[in-house]
Design an enzyme around this catalytic site. Structure first.
Site: not given
Length: 824
Positions: A675, A718
């Protein structure tokens, strides 16, 4: 002023969170609803389960798969209760003694409830025998018949001896009884002076001259003739005694059988019917035969102790005498209405498959018999359903192998699992039990696939997989089903009713748990916990008649607070400067990446500084984490893809003369996942182009070799993690997070973040390509190749391409100079 790219890729506020307006719900509180009657959101799994239940063929057992916390066991219980009502109740099972081969007990089957009746009837029969047998052998009829036999015997014996006495009547011989050890025996001896003498004594008299020798020889000859006849009579008497004993025993047998058959007849009339009649009748006949064989023990029932020499002979206890005739009721379905549904929560070998218990006798030895056979859940579920957690079962020694064997053969032989069988054998081999049981096991998908791969028997015995889904479509009907689920929990736990606003917040939470705006999580155990916790906070408010959205928020925040100690510690390290994270300014070759930490019960995101350094060389992209053995395989793959994109964009007309090192700064526990591959790519482009990257933006997203930004997991955590860092450092109105465009539909941000975006204090951007992300981060056009094949010089790609071209030329020049120096 926001750039054009800033405005183009900015995510609008309404896309940051899906909201359920309580006013759109067709109720005010959950009291207006009925609990759900069906299983919610599991159409595929329910269909597969119904199929497995309907297939009455060998091997069609059901393997229910699904992640932990998705309510697999609840689903199984509800479906079994629903689908098993129309099935018949299975038979009772009993073990009885095998009198010919005691090591192989016999299995008897009875209609439901009849097993207990049979056991009771047998006990009544034994009680009657125990009560009446002593009376039988003391009755006038028994004594008269015995006396008749004995009198006839004694009369015949007297006639035998009378004939001998007649023969010696006019001789000097007489018949006497001689004691020979413990018994007496008739013998013929001389009669001297009117007294019987032994031949030895007469011979002594001859030697002393007190008796004529000729007379002695005559007596001997006469005695020999009579003695031969007497010996024949003794043999005949022995034979007669044996016949008398046989007649006496026959009387005992006949009289006992008459009594026993009379009391056993109700047993035969009641139970010797149907499919198992012949087997039951054979057992009852065997009981009578064995009783006759052990008549001496039966005759001693109730007898007083007798002195036998120095020892006192005690009559055996009745429970010992009648023990071989007991019935071991293995499975009793008398109270069962329909097939049994057994959920074995502790699937040890003993609990599942039963055992053969042993006891220590008075001599210190171990012994066992058919009454010590105990059934386990597997046998008790015969004719019905057995449910167990497969991981628990596999961890227990011997369970998986026995389960497979029993399901393949459709039979089980009860034994005690004992790894030291060679020194502790039970000595019993009970008749095997035919099995018609449907086994339902639960486990996660990984366990299912491992067994399918490594154990070929799995696909033979578990032919049906019912896969529990983790989410369902976010439709109006399913939203209402969630509300009904809340109603069921409220009713079950007697909570205050939930207001529509509370239900809406719970539904929004379920959407966030699903990870996609168009889905609702089916992790109903977790939702049930949230309902209970919200009700707890409402119970602390005496003025609250209902549970509201505020109480749900309290429950969510309280759960986070109970679990986020590590998150707060990391944030404190960032705040104090121990972990380097910039939330303002710009730097070359430096960027904020976003990582997700999972603590089991809590997941959160935190920024991590990523740096890239480029130089002349041939090494290509160096993954420092990999070189330090801190990089997982997925992260390594992302780095290789990144290198592939670089070659595609900049190495079509020149060699790649580059040495670039990329690292997660202050990361010591290992890195995995791809990611951050787009983030690493932006840092590398910045280092090559010399253009600084905004530090007030954190980036997440993986990239493919075509430069497309791909979706990642944990996007909400996040964004919230970087927002918290910016909030603690001070929101400037320029900070935000860059995410993949494909993740926009996954956004379910906390309301605080959504409000900050609405007020312009924080931003969320979504990029679909590297070009879009690079332009936002570096404030310059990414650039496209012109007709001459070159990028615009002032563009990001143009600067990077020029730097790589200079490196290639420098490497080539360095190589020539080095060669000329060596040649000279």
């Amino acid at each position: 002023m926001p750039s054009k790219m800033d405005r183009t890729i900015k995510v609008p506020q309404e896309s940051l969170r899906w909201k359920l307006d309580p006013a759109t719900l067709p109720f005010e509180t959950t009291d207006d609803l009925e609990p759900p009657s069906d299983i919610i959101g599991q159409g595929r799994g329910v269909e597969a389960f119904r199929f497995g239940m309907g297939m009455d063929r060998k091997g069609y057992n059901i393997f229910v798969t699904g992640p932990a916390g998705t309510g697999k066991m609840f689903t199984v219980k509800k479906l079994l209760k629903e689908l098993s009502d129309d099935r018949a109740t299975p038979d009772d099972l009993c073990y009885v003694n095998n009198f010919k081969h005691p090591e192989s007990p016999v299995l008897l089957r009875f209609a439901p409830g009849r097993g207990a009746a049979f056991k009771k009837a047998v006990q009544e029969f034994l009680d009657n025998v125990k009560k009446e047998v002593p009376q039988l052998f003391e009755s006038e009829e028994y004594i008269a018949r015995k006396n008749e036999i004995m009198e006839a015997h004694e009369k015949q014996v007297r006639e035998f001896y009378k004939g001998v006495e007649e023969k010696v009547k006019d001789t000097d011989l007489v018949v006497v009884n001689m004691q020979m050890g413990p018994v007496q025996r008739p013998d013929v001896v001389p009669l001297v002076d009117g007294e019987p003498k032994r031949m030895v004594e007469v011979e002594e008299m001859v030697e002393k001259g007190r008796f004529p020798q000729e007379e002695l020889e005559r007596l001997k000859q006469r005695r020999l003739e009579v003695k031969e006849e007497l010996d024949q009579i003794v043999i005949q008497v022995k034979q007669l005694n044996k016949e008398v004993k046989d007649k006496s025993e026959e009387v005992d047998r006949l009289m006992f059988l008459a009594l026993a058959r009379e009391h056993m007849q109700p047993l035969r009339d009641e139970f010797c019917q149907g499919d198992n009649a012949e087997k039951i009748e054979r057992h009852l006949d065997a009981v009578l035969d064995d009783m006759v064989e052990n008549m001496d023990a039966l005759k001693m029932l109730g007898a007083k102790p007798q002195q036998a020499g120095p020892m006192m002979m005690m009559a055996p206890p009745p429970e010992v005498v009648f023990h071989p005739y007991q019935v071991n009721l293995l499975v009793d379905n008398a109270e069962q209405d329909g097939p049994p549904v057994i959920i074995e929560s502790y699937p040890t070998y003993r609990n599942l498959f039963g055992s053969i218990e042993r006891i220590m006798d008075r001599n210190g030895g171990w012994r066992t018999d058919f009454t010590k056979i105990k059934a386990g859940s597997f046998v008790k579920a015969n004719g019905g359903f057995l449910v167990l957690n497969l991981m628990d079962a596999i961890m227990e020694p011997g369970v998986w192998q026995t389960l497979k064997r029993s399901l393949k053969t459709e039979a089980i032989e009860i034994q005690t699992f004992d790894p030291y069988y060679f020194i502790t054998a039970t000595g019993l081999k009970p008749e095997s039990i035919p099995m018609q049981v449907k086994v339902v096991v639960t486990g996660d998908p990984r366990l299912y696939h491992l067994l399918r791969h490594y154990d070929p028997d799995t696909q033979k015995i578990f032919k049906v997989r019912a896969d529990i889904e983790t989410s369902m479509d976010r439709t109006d009907e399913n939203v209402l089903q969630v509300a009904r689920f809340v109603r069921a929990v409220v009713q079950r736990h007697e909570h205050k009713p939930f207001h529509a606003s509370a239900v809406s917040r719970i539904t929004e939470r379920a959407v966030r748990m699903a990870g996609r705006q168009e889905k609702i999580s089916t992790a109903f155990p977790r939702l049930s916990d949230l309902v209970d916790e919200a009700a707890y906070f409402a119970s602390r408010c005496s003025a609250c008649d209902t549970v509201t959205a505020e109480h749900v928020e309290q429950a969510v925040e309280a759960k986070i607070h109970r679990s986020n100690q590590i998150e707060e510690q990391l944030q404190e390290m960032i705040d104090r400067g121990s972990l380097f994270v910039d939330t303002d300014g710009s730097e070359v070759g430096q960027i904020n990446g976003l990582a997700v930490y999972s603590m089991g019960d809590h997941m959160f995101g935190k920024p991590s500084r990523i740096t890239a350094v480029t130089s002349l060389g041939k090494e290509g992209v160096i993954n420092i984490e990999r070189e330090a053995d801190l990089s997982g395989p997925t992260h390594n793959k992302g780095m290789l893809i990144l290198a592939g994109w670089l070659r595609r964009m900049f190495a079509q007309d020149k060699p790649m003369a580059l040495a670039a090192s990329i690292a997660f700064e202050q990361s010591y526990g290992g890195v995995d996942g791809d990611s951050a591959s787009s983030t690493e790519l932006y840092a590398l482009l910045s280092s090559l182009s010399g253009l600084p990257i905004r530090q007030d933006i954190a980036v997440t997203g993986s990239v493919n070799q075509k430069g497309e930004v791909q979706p990642i997991g944990g996007v909400n955590e996040k964004i919230e993690g970087f927002y918290l860092c910016c909030k603690r450092a001070g929101l400037t109105g320029r900070q935000g997070v860059l995410i993949p465009r494909a993740n926009v539909k996954d956004l379910m941000l906390r309301q605080e973040v959504v409000d900050a975006v609405a007020e312009g204090r924080f931003h969320v951007w979504a990029a679909s390509s590297v070009e879009q992300g690079a332009e936002l981060l570096m404030g310059k056009p990414a650039g496209k190749r012109g007709k001459n094949g070159n990028y615009p010089k002032t563009s990001i790609f143009g600067r990077a391409d020029a730097a790589l071209a200079e490196m290639a030329e420098a490497l080539q020049k360095f190589g020539k100079d080095d060669k000329e120096e060596k040649d000279s």
